[in-house]
Write an enzyme that holds these catalytic residues in place. Structure first.
Site, PDB file in Angstrom:
ATOM      1  CD  GLU A   1      -4.147  -8.943  -1.687  1.00 47.04           C
ATOM      2  OE1 GLU A   1      -3.640  -9.218  -2.791  1.00 47.04           O
ATOM      3  OE2 GLU A   1      -5.292  -9.344  -1.369  1.00 47.04           O
TER       4      GLU A   1
ATOM      5  CB  THR B   1      -0.899  -0.006   1.258  1.00 44.35           C
ATOM      6  OG1 THR B   1      -1.642  -1.223   1.266  1.00 44.35           O
ATOM      7  CG2 THR B   1      -1.841   1.185   1.273  1.00 44.35           C
TER       8      THR B   1
ATOM      9  CB  CYS C   1      -4.038  -2.245   7.036  1.00 47.81           C
ATOM     10  SG  CYS C   1      -2.967  -3.462   6.264  1.00 47.81           S
TER      11      CYS C   1
ATOM     12  N   GLY D   1      -7.407  -1.989  14.995  1.00 45.80           N
ATOM     13  CA  GLY D   1      -5.951  -2.010  15.134  1.00 45.80           C
ATOM     14  C   GLY D   1      -5.362  -2.628  13.890  1.00 45.80           C
TER      15      GLY D   1
ATOM     16  CG  ASN E   1      -7.605  -0.267   4.198  1.00 45.17           C
ATOM     17  OD1 ASN E   1      -8.395  -1.178   3.949  1.00 45.17           O
ATOM     18  ND2 ASN E   1      -6.315  -0.478   4.344  1.00 45.17           N
TER      19      ASN E   1
ATOM     20  CG  LEU F   1      -4.426 -10.111   2.114  1.00 44.10           C
ATOM     21  CD1 LEU F   1      -4.211 -10.075   3.608  1.00 44.10           C
ATOM     22  CD2 LEU F   1      -3.461 -11.076   1.467  1.00 44.10           C
ATOM     23  CE  LYS F   2     -12.488 -10.540   5.403  1.00 46.92           C
ATOM     24  NZ  LYS F   2     -12.784 -10.627   3.981  1.00 46.92           N
TER      25      LYS F   2
ATOM     26  CE  LYS G   1      -8.280  -9.387  10.713  1.00 44.44           C
ATOM     27  NZ  LYS G   1      -9.009  -9.173   9.483  1.00 44.44           N
TER      28      LYS G   1
HETATM   29  N1  LIG Z   1      -1.190  -7.154   6.449  1.00 41.75           N
HETATM   30  C1  LIG Z   1      -2.298  -6.893   5.770  1.00 41.75           C
HETATM   31  O1  LIG Z   1      -3.391  -7.323   6.146  1.00 41.75           O
HETATM   32  C2  LIG Z   1      -2.237  -6.087   4.498  1.00 41.75           C
HETATM   33  C3  LIG Z   1      -3.342  -6.098   3.642  1.00 41.75           C
HETATM   34  C4  LIG Z   1      -3.279  -5.353   2.461  1.00 41.75           C
HETATM   35  C5  LIG Z   1      -2.151  -4.612   2.176  1.00 41.75           C
HETATM   36  N2  LIG Z   1      -1.089  -4.608   3.036  1.00 41.75           N
HETATM   37  C6  LIG Z   1       0.102  -3.841   2.666  1.00 41.75           C
HETATM   38  O2  LIG Z   1       1.071  -4.760   2.176  1.00 41.75           O
HETATM   39  C7  LIG Z   1       2.390  -4.320   2.542  1.00 41.75           C
HETATM   40  C8  LIG Z   1       3.088  -5.398   3.327  1.00 41.75           C
HETATM   41  O3  LIG Z   1       2.372  -5.597   4.536  1.00 41.75           O
HETATM   42  P1  LIG Z   1       2.660  -6.850   5.491  1.00 41.75           P
HETATM   43  O4  LIG Z   1       1.627  -6.835   6.545  1.00 41.75           O
HETATM   44  O5  LIG Z   1       2.839  -8.061   4.651  1.00 41.75           O
HETATM   45  O6  LIG Z   1       4.072  -6.411   6.105  1.00 41.75           O
HETATM   46  P2  LIG Z   1       5.061  -7.308   6.960  1.00 41.75           P
HETATM   47  O7  LIG Z   1       5.750  -6.378   7.885  1.00 41.75           O
HETATM   48  O8  LIG Z   1       4.364  -8.508   7.495  1.00 41.75           O
HETATM   49  O9  LIG Z   1       6.110  -7.842   5.871  1.00 41.75           O
HETATM   50  C9  LIG Z   1       7.009  -7.020   5.191  1.00 41.75           C
HETATM   51  C10 LIG Z   1       8.229  -7.870   4.852  1.00 41.75           C
HETATM   52  O10 LIG Z   1       9.101  -7.112   4.017  1.00 41.75           O
HETATM   53  C11 LIG Z   1      10.428  -7.450   4.377  1.00 41.75           C
HETATM   54  N3  LIG Z   1      11.349  -6.430   3.903  1.00 41.75           N
HETATM   55  C12 LIG Z   1      11.594  -5.204   4.404  1.00 41.75           C
HETATM   56  N4  LIG Z   1      12.543  -4.576   3.678  1.00 41.75           N
HETATM   57  C13 LIG Z   1      12.895  -5.434   2.686  1.00 41.75           C
HETATM   58  C14 LIG Z   1      13.805  -5.352   1.611  1.00 41.75           C
HETATM   59  N5  LIG Z   1      14.540  -4.262   1.421  1.00 41.75           N
HETATM   60  N6  LIG Z   1      13.902  -6.415   0.795  1.00 41.75           N
HETATM   61  C15 LIG Z   1      13.170  -7.515   0.983  1.00 41.75           C
HETATM   62  N7  LIG Z   1      12.275  -7.649   1.987  1.00 41.75           N
HETATM   63  C16 LIG Z   1      12.145  -6.616   2.826  1.00 41.75           C
HETATM   64  C17 LIG Z   1      10.372  -7.571   5.888  1.00 41.75           C
HETATM   65  O11 LIG Z   1      11.478  -8.293   6.397  1.00 41.75           O
HETATM   66  C18 LIG Z   1       9.034  -8.302   6.064  1.00 41.75           C
HETATM   67  O12 LIG Z   1       9.205  -9.708   6.074  1.00 41.75           O
HETATM   68  C19 LIG Z   1       2.187  -3.011   3.297  1.00 41.75           C
HETATM   69  O13 LIG Z   1       2.284  -1.948   2.402  1.00 41.75           O
HETATM   70  C20 LIG Z   1       0.768  -3.123   3.819  1.00 41.75           C
HETATM   71  O14 LIG Z   1       0.181  -1.866   4.031  1.00 41.75           O
HETATM   72  C21 LIG Z   1      -1.103  -5.340   4.184  1.00 41.75           C
END
Ligand SMILES: NC(=O)c1ccc[n+]([C@@H]2O[C@H](COP(=O)([O-])OP(=O)(O)OC[C@H]3O[C@@H](n4cnc5c(N)ncnc54)[C@H](O)[C@@H]3O)[C@@H](O)[C@H]2O)c1
Length: 453
Positions: free
Chosen positions: A149, A121, A261, A258, A209, A151-152, A322
Site C-alpha cells: 500500500e 509492509t 512507516c 516521523g 519509502n 497511501l499517505k 504531519k
Molecule cells: N499507516 C500508513 O500510512 C501505512 C501506509 C502504507 C503501508 N502501511 C503498512 O500497513 C500495515 C498496517 O499499518 P497501520 O498503520 O494500518 O497499522 P495500525 O497499527 O494502525 O493497525 C494495525 C491493526 O492491526 C490490528 N491487529 C494486530 N494484531 C492483529 C491480529 N492478530 N488480528 C487482527 N488484527 C490485529 C491492531 O489491533 C490494529 O488495529 C503496516 O505493515 C504498515 O507498515 C502503513
C-alpha cells in the site's frame, strides 16, 4: 467480491472501506474489541479526512461489517487481506508476530479458493514463507499475493481511490486477473496496474519509502548547510526544482520525518541488506540525518536561552507527525517534548487532531490548550512542529501580546522571516537566516542647520 480485511488500523480500515465503496462486501477484523464495537456504533477511531462519512455510508448500505471473529469473517471470503501492523522490533527488523498469528489461524479456516493478499509492509520473502506455512497447515497449495500500500496518512482516501499505481506480486496469472478486476474501479484514469513477482512487490514498497525518506534527509542536511553559509533553503529549492530531473516534490526542509512507516521501513530495509551481506550506507545515512534533524530546534532553543531552559514556559503547536492526521508515532514533536521536559521546561501544547494521542503518552506532564492562542499565554517561546493550515495565518499581534518573550522556533518554515521581523518576533526557522525585531525607530529630531540628509 466478498473480502475479509484483517487488521483495522489506518491501512486496513481505509482499504476495507474503499473496497466496500466500490461495491464489494467487506468484513473488517481486528483483535481490538473496543475498536470493533466502536466501529459498529459508527465511531471511527482515527482521524482521516473523508473516512468517517465513507464508513457510515457503506455500513448503512450493508456492504461494510466489523468483527473480532476471524473464522467467521474468512469463512465466506474470496479474498483475505492481511493489513495488521508490522512494527519495528528491537533489532530494527520488522516484527511479524501479528502476521504469523493471523496466518496460523487462517490455516484452519481458509476457504479452498480464497486468495490471501498481504497488504502490510513485510520483508522480502515473507510472501513465500506465508505460502509455505499455509501449505503445511492446510495440506494444499494456496494463492498468496503481495499488494503493498502506498497511501499517505492525511490523504489516505484520495490516494486509495485514485492511486498513482497499483502493484501486485503474484505467482499465477489468475490471481493477477482477480486483483485487476478488484482494482479496476480505482484505475479508470489510466494509472497502471503493475504485475510482478511477490519478491519485487515486497521490495518495491521499501525502495519507494527509502527514496522518499532520502529526499527529506537530503534537503534537511542542505538546509543546515544553508544556515551556516547564510543561504536561504527556499531560494535554493526554487533554484534546483525547475530542473525536471530534480523537481519540487517532497523537498521541504523541516524537523525530520516521523510516522509509522518511514522510520521503521528504513531500519527494516537496513536489516534486510545486512542479512544479505550488503552494507546499507545510504540507508544508514538517511536514518542518522533524520535522528539529528529531530534535535535541531532544541539546539536553537538552547543557544537562544544560553543553555538556561529550566523553568521556561514553551508552547508547542503541532503534535502529529504531519498535517491532516492524528498519528503521533515517531513524531518529531514528541522527540522535542521529551527533550524540553528533560531540560526542565513547562509545556503547553496544541494540535487540532492529535491531542488525545499525545495525552495517552504524556498524561498530565504537560498542559493541553483548547486553541493555539491559549497555548501562548505567558510563553517564553513557541515551537511549531506540524504544518497544519490552522497555523499558517495567525494573528501575530495577538500572539506577541500573549507571549512573555516573543521567540518563535518554526520547524516547518510557515512564515516569511521579514514579516516576522516587522511583527516584532525573534524568528528561527530551518535553513534560513534568523531574524530579530526591527530596532525601535529613533525619535524624530529637528534637523540642524547644515546637517546632511
Ligand atoms: N499507516 C500508513 O500510512 C501505512 C501506509 C502504507 C503501508 N502501511 C503498512 O500497513 C500495515 C498496517 O499499518 P497501520 O498503520 O494500518 O497499522 P495500525 O497499527 O494502525 O493497525 C494495525 C491493526 O492491526 C490490528 N491487529 C494486530 N494484531 C492483529 C491480529 N492478530 N488480528 C487482527 N488484527 C490485529 C491492531 O489491533 C490494529 O488495529 C503496516 O505493515 C504498515 O507498515 C502503513
Amino acid at each position: 467480491m466478498r473480502i475479509a480485511v484483517v487488521g483495522t488500523g489506518y491501512v486496513g480500515l481505509v482499504t476495507g472501506t474503499c473496497f466496500a465503496d466500490s461495491g464489494n462486501t467487506v468484513t473488517c477484523v481486528d483483535v481490538d474489541l473496543e475498536k470493533i464495537e466502536g466501529l459498529r456504533d459508527g465511531i471511527v477511531p482515527i482521524y482521516e479526512p473523508g473516512l468517517a462519512e465513507l464508513v457510515k455510508r457503506n455500513t448503512a448500505a450493508g456492504r461494510l461489517h466489523f468483527t473480532t471473529d476471524l473464522r467467521d469473517a474468512v469463512a465466506a471470503s474470496d479474498l483475505v487481506y492481511l493489513a495488521v501492523g508490522t512494527p519495528q522490533s528491537p533489532s530494527g527488523a520488522a516484527d511479524l508476530s501479528a502476521l504469523w498469528s493471523v496466518v496460523r489461524q487462517l490455516g484452519s479456516c481458509l476457504p479452498e479458493a480464497a486468495i490471501v493478499v498481504i497488504k502490510s509492509t513485510v520483508p522480502v520473502a515473507t510472501n513465500a514463507a506465508v505460502d509455505a506455512m499455509l501449505r503445511e497447515i492446510t495440506g494444499r497449495a494456496c494463492d498468496v499475493a503481495s499488494n503493498p500500500e502506498f497511501l499517505k496518512e492525511g490523504a489516505a482516501i484520495e490516494d486509495f481511490m485514485k492511486p498513482d499505481r497499483v502493484v501486485v506480486g503474484v505467482r499465477r496469472p489468475h490471481v493477477a486477473d482477480v486483483l485487476g478486476e478488484l482494482y479496476s474501479p480505482f484505475l479508470r484514469t489510466e494509472h497502471p496496474f503493475l504485475v510482478m513477482s511477490p519478491e519485487s512487490a515486497e521490495l518495491t514498497k521499501y525502495v519507494a519509502n527509502a527514496l522518499l525518506a532520502s529526499k527529506i534527509s537530503f534537503i534537511n542536511e542542505m538546509a543546515n548547510l544553508c544556515e551556516r553559509m547564510c543561504g536561504d533553503i527556499n531560494d535554493v529549492r526554487r533554484g534546483i526544482g525547475h530542473d525536471r530531473r530534480i523537481g519540487f516534490e517532497f523537498l521541504f526542509p523541516g524537523v525530520g520525518y516521523g510516522g509509522s512507516c518511514f522510520p521503521k521501513d528504513i531500519r527494516a530495509l537496513t536489516a534486510m541488506a545486512r542479512q544479505h551481506d550488503v552494507e546499507p550506507r545510504m540507508l544508514q545515512a538517511i536514518d542518522a540525518v533524520n535522528r539529528h534533524q529531530k534535535t535541531v530546534l532544541m539546539a536553537k532553543m538552547q543557544e537562544h536561552f544560553g543553555g538556561q531552559l529550566a523553568g521556561k514556559h514553551v508552547a508547542v503547536w503541532g503534535l502529529a507527525f504531519k498535517a491532516r492526521t492524528d498519528d503521533v508515532r515517531e513524531a518529531p514533536a514528541l522527540a522535542l517534548l521529551d527533550q524540553l521536559l528533560e531540560a526542565g521546561c513547562r509545556l503547553t501544547v496544541f494540535d487540532p487532531e492529535a491531542m488525545d494521542n499525545a495525552r495517552a503518552v504524556y498524561g498530565e506532564q504537560i498542559t493541553y490548550a483548547a486553541r493555539p492562542i491559549e497555548a501562548l499565554e505567558g510563553a517564553d517561546a513557541l515551537a511549531i512542529m506540524t504544518e497544519w493550515g490552522d497555523f499558517r495565518r495567525p494573528d501575530f499581534a495577538a500572539m506577541k501580546q500573549s507571549m512573555t518573550h516573543p521567540a518563535i522556533f518554526d520547524g516547518r518554515n510557515l512564515y516569511d522571516p521579514h514579516e516576522m521581523r516587522r511583527a516584532g518576533f525573534i524568528y528561527y526557522s530551518i535553513g534560513r537566516v534568523t531574524v530579530r525585531p526591527d530596532p525601535a525607530p529613533e525619535a524624530a529630531r529637528p534637523m540642524q542647520d547644515g546637517q546632511a540628509l
